[in-house]
Motif scaffolding. Sequence first.
Motif, PDB file in Angstrom:
ATOM      1  N   GLU A  57     -23.133  87.320  42.946  1.00 46.37           N
ATOM      2  CA  GLU A  57     -23.488  85.798  43.285  1.00 46.37           C
ATOM      3  C   GLU A  57     -23.881  85.265  42.292  1.00 46.37           C
ATOM      4  OE1 GLU A  57     -23.582  84.330  46.244  1.00 46.37           O
ATOM      5  OE2 GLU A  57     -22.951  86.065  47.620  1.00 46.37           O
ATOM      6  N   ASN A 108     -21.760  83.218  53.564  1.00 46.12           N
ATOM      7  CA  ASN A 108     -21.994  82.608  52.535  1.00 46.12           C
ATOM      8  C   ASN A 108     -23.615  82.182  52.438  1.00 46.12           C
ATOM      9  OD1 ASN A 108     -22.586  80.535  50.437  1.00 46.12           O
ATOM     10  ND2 ASN A 108     -20.511  79.909  50.258  1.00 46.12           N
ATOM     11  N   SER A 118     -30.891  84.166  46.090  1.00 47.13           N
ATOM     12  CA  SER A 118     -29.458  84.785  46.078  1.00 47.13           C
ATOM     13  C   SER A 118     -28.681  84.892  44.725  1.00 47.13           C
ATOM     14  CB  SER A 118     -28.731  83.841  46.959  1.00 47.13           C
ATOM     15  OG  SER A 118     -28.497  82.553  46.434  1.00 47.13           O
TER      16      SER A 118
END
Length: 292
Positions: free
Chosen positions: A112, A232, A106
């Motif tokens: 991110e 998330n 991620s």
Amino acid sequence: MKATMIGFSAILMWGMLALLTTLTNKVPPLQLTALTFTIAFVVGLLFWALKGADSSCFRQPMRVWLNGVCGLFGFHLFYFIALKNAPAVDASLISYLWPLFIVIFSALLPREKLHWFHLSGALLGFAGASVIILKGNTLNLKSEYIVGYVAAFICSLIWSAYSVISRKIGNSPTELVGGFCGVTALLSVTCHLLFESTVKLNFSEWLAVIAMGIGPVGAAFFAWDYGVKHGNIKMLGALSYAAPLISTMLLISFGRAEPSLNSAIACLMIVCGAALAALDTIKQYLGLNTIE
């Protein structure tokens, strides 16, 4: 936070998969995959109808379809290869690297960042899952099972890549997951007819298969798609280690496994790992400074 919780509902449903699978007895894995994904496709059609979507939602770039079909079918195919070529405990533990890989991969996404607490939380969750899967035994890797180990590792890469790429191409509608399930069902039927003998199901087995197709192999994929696209994703990766814990608790509750100290220790490790991975979110909701 709402999207993250929707994604977590998929993890809750996946926690029921082991119990339901034990109720299908001798149904071959590819036949089971074909049946459950066919039901999941029907769930997708109902979801599509309720949303009032038109056929345009299925007109997506080839990369979107490849990601979805390779993610769903590829994961299950390599997982079954792993189980047939290595001890189930070893294969399960190696395949459960996927939540850790989601947290790591991620960091490659736009906007991110990977912090120490994300990685530490995922590692603690993996350690907790290891306690459950190994049940006090040691991991004893042997060269004779190398095909199974490699297949398990590949399936962990496939699911983590599918999840992270889904986030990257997040403009594709969640209704499209029903199409992925339909193609996966067709591929599973083909592989079943080529490599397995068809088994006739009794009434209780059909109930278990229907429950799997509606929940862990149906609605769960829609919830997960929405969660990784809008929630998330690092927190979801760490929370995914709750699935083997939920699975163990359900098996114990239904008398198909024995309670143990390992389960309690694993529970604590997984909860702490999830809390650590969600440290930035927790601080945000408490009104504290965000972590840079």
